[in-house]
Design a protein around this motif. Structure first.
Motif, PDB file in Angstrom:
ATOM      1  N   SER A  65       0.812  -1.213   0.000  1.00  0.00           N
ATOM      2  CA  SER A  65       0.000   0.000   0.000  1.00  0.00           C
ATOM      3  C   SER A  65       0.848   1.267   0.000  1.00  0.00           C
ATOM      4  O   SER A  65       0.365   2.342  -0.361  1.00  0.00           O
ATOM      5  N   LEU A  90       2.197   7.896   0.244  1.00  0.00           N
ATOM      6  CA  LEU A  90       0.758   7.769   0.496  1.00  0.00           C
ATOM      7  C   LEU A  90      -0.054   8.027  -0.772  1.00  0.00           C
ATOM      8  O   LEU A  90      -1.262   8.245  -0.702  1.00  0.00           O
ATOM      9  N   ASN A 131      -1.027   6.017  -3.040  1.00  0.00           N
ATOM     10  CA  ASN A 131      -2.060   5.014  -3.311  1.00  0.00           C
ATOM     11  C   ASN A 131      -3.368   5.361  -2.605  1.00  0.00           C
ATOM     12  O   ASN A 131      -4.456   5.147  -3.155  1.00  0.00           O
ATOM     13  N   PHE A 132      -3.293   5.891  -1.396  1.00  0.00           N
ATOM     14  CA  PHE A 132      -4.499   6.304  -0.675  1.00  0.00           C
ATOM     15  C   PHE A 132      -5.132   7.524  -1.341  1.00  0.00           C
ATOM     16  O   PHE A 132      -6.362   7.619  -1.423  1.00  0.00           O
ATOM     17  N   ARG A 133      -4.296   8.420  -1.836  1.00  0.00           N
ATOM     18  CA  ARG A 133      -4.812   9.580  -2.554  1.00  0.00           C
ATOM     19  C   ARG A 133      -5.465   9.150  -3.860  1.00  0.00           C
ATOM     20  O   ARG A 133      -6.542   9.654  -4.228  1.00  0.00           O
ATOM     21  N   LEU A 139      -6.817   6.290  -4.487  1.00  0.00           N
ATOM     22  CA  LEU A 139      -8.079   5.612  -4.171  1.00  0.00           C
ATOM     23  C   LEU A 139      -9.213   6.614  -4.043  1.00  0.00           C
ATOM     24  O   LEU A 139     -10.308   6.409  -4.584  1.00  0.00           O
ATOM     25  N   SER A 140      -8.954   7.716  -3.354  1.00  0.00           N
ATOM     26  CA  SER A 140      -9.976   8.758  -3.204  1.00  0.00           C
ATOM     27  C   SER A 140     -10.262   9.449  -4.532  1.00  0.00           C
ATOM     28  O   SER A 140     -11.414   9.744  -4.853  1.00  0.00           O
ATOM     29  N   ILE A 182      -3.782   0.728  -5.232  1.00  0.00           N
ATOM     30  CA  ILE A 182      -5.094   1.174  -4.759  1.00  0.00           C
ATOM     31  C   ILE A 182      -5.810   0.062  -4.017  1.00  0.00           C
ATOM     32  O   ILE A 182      -6.417   0.279  -2.959  1.00  0.00           O
ATOM     33  N   ALA A 238      -4.232  -0.323  -0.644  1.00  0.00           N
ATOM     34  CA  ALA A 238      -4.626   0.777   0.237  1.00  0.00           C
ATOM     35  C   ALA A 238      -6.027   0.546   0.810  1.00  0.00           C
ATOM     36  O   ALA A 238      -6.261   0.763   2.007  1.00  0.00           O
ATOM     37  N   ALA A 239      -6.944   0.089  -0.039  1.00  0.00           N
ATOM     38  CA  ALA A 239      -8.300  -0.200   0.436  1.00  0.00           C
ATOM     39  C   ALA A 239      -8.307  -1.361   1.428  1.00  0.00           C
ATOM     40  O   ALA A 239      -9.027  -1.343   2.434  1.00  0.00           O
ATOM     41  N   ILE A 258      -7.082  -0.184   4.904  1.00  0.00           N
ATOM     42  CA  ILE A 258      -8.143   0.512   5.647  1.00  0.00           C
ATOM     43  C   ILE A 258      -9.136  -0.502   6.209  1.00  0.00           C
ATOM     44  O   ILE A 258      -9.556  -0.408   7.373  1.00  0.00           O
TER      45      ILE A 258
END
Length: 297
Positions: free
Chosen positions: A48, A69, A71-73, A75-76, A263, A266-267, A270
């Motif tokens: 992730s 980070l 990948n988290f960005r 994803l959003s 992505i 990252a999901a 979470i």
């Protein structure tokens, strides 16, 4: 005539006697086993945090070299261009988990108290039914549950997941076993002082059963957090975060592109970290409950 059942003795914990060498061997074995179970989590966390150029290195690296980070960005950003944003999926899951968990604790504790401590006609039958219900997998009861929820008009709403969670029998069985060990003297003293059922339940039973209630909360929390709800909810804006992770795993979300692996990781992180964080804060209560509720295995 006695109103309350006889309390069952609390299990005595015996300390095992081992030599220094035995403790070392046991420590090494447990550490190795712990690392074996933690390795997939470590790899998922590393995935992730990997940038795009590290995702396609062969042979793949276990640990990330340049963590990011992004990948988290991403994803959003990917979900921002879809009909339902990421925050909506998370919001739906939070609503289901919070209301479902709190509601289950309230109803299950009120049901477990009389089944554990009161004598009334049919109490043994009710306890046996609860025990036998644990043998049935959710797949077996899926069709009856769907028919019931459909006839109650709860299809395509969050209540289709929340309301059935109030009657989860596993947590109810755990509470019954724990409350059976509450001393009768406390309940009889409350009765002599004029306390009724509800006052005894809220002022005496609930504080004493804190560890069992926390354990039940964690169990129902995890069950609701991972519940996709796709069998009862069809409208996309009402689905939870676990459904989104399932869709990402199946490759059903469009617009992901080359960053699909990052992505998805990252999901999944979470999805994984939320129940683990809740468990870590409350693990002492879980250990206490399992040691005294007859569910040691």
């Amino acid at each position: 005539m006695k109103i309350f059942k006889k309390s069952q003795p609390v299990a005595q914990v015996k300390k095992a006697k081992r030599s220094v060498g035995g403790n070392i061997v046991l420590g090494v074995f447990l550490a190795s086993l712990g690392f074996l179970f933690f390795f997939p989590v470590l790899y998922m966390i590393s995935q992730s945090l990997k940038p795009m150029n590290e995702m396609f290195i062969f042979p793949p690296r276990i640990l990330v070299q340049n963590p990011t980070l992004n990948n988290f960005r991403d994803l959003s950003n990917v979900l921002a261009n879809t009909l339902v944003p990421l925050t909506r999926y998370i919001f739906n899951s939070v609503i289901v988990v919070v209301i479902g968990s709190i509601g289950h604790i309230i109803f299950a504790s009120m049901c477990a108290f009389p089944l554990a401590k009161y004598r009334f006609p049919g109490v043994k039958i009710f306890n046996k039914i609860i025990e036998y219900s644990l043998m049935f997998d959710a797949t077996v009861t899926m069709i009856p549950n769907f028919i019931t929820i459909s006839r109650l008009g709860m299809l395509d709403s969050l209540s289709a997941i929340i309301i059935p969670s109030f009657a989860t029998t596993l947590c109810l069985y755990l509470m019954i076993n724990f409350m059976q060990q509450i001393p009768d003297s406390l309940l009889e003293a409350a009765q002599i002082d004029g306390a009724g059922y509800f006052r005894t339940h809220w002022k005496i039973v609930m504080p004493i059963s804190k560890s069992a209630l926390v354990t039940a909360f964690i169990m129902i929390f995890q069950r609701l957090w991972t519940n996709t709800g796709d069998k009862f909810i069809y409208e996309e804006r009402l689905k939870g975060f676990s459904y989104l992770v399932t869709q990402l795993s199946n490759g059903s979300v469009t617009g992901v592109g080359a960053s699909y692996g990052g992505i998805l990781a990252a999901a999944q992180i979470i999805m994984f970290l939320v129940p683990v964080t809740v468990f870590l804060f409350m693990q002492s209560n879980v250990i206490s409950t399992m040691a005294t509720s007859g569910m040691k295995d």
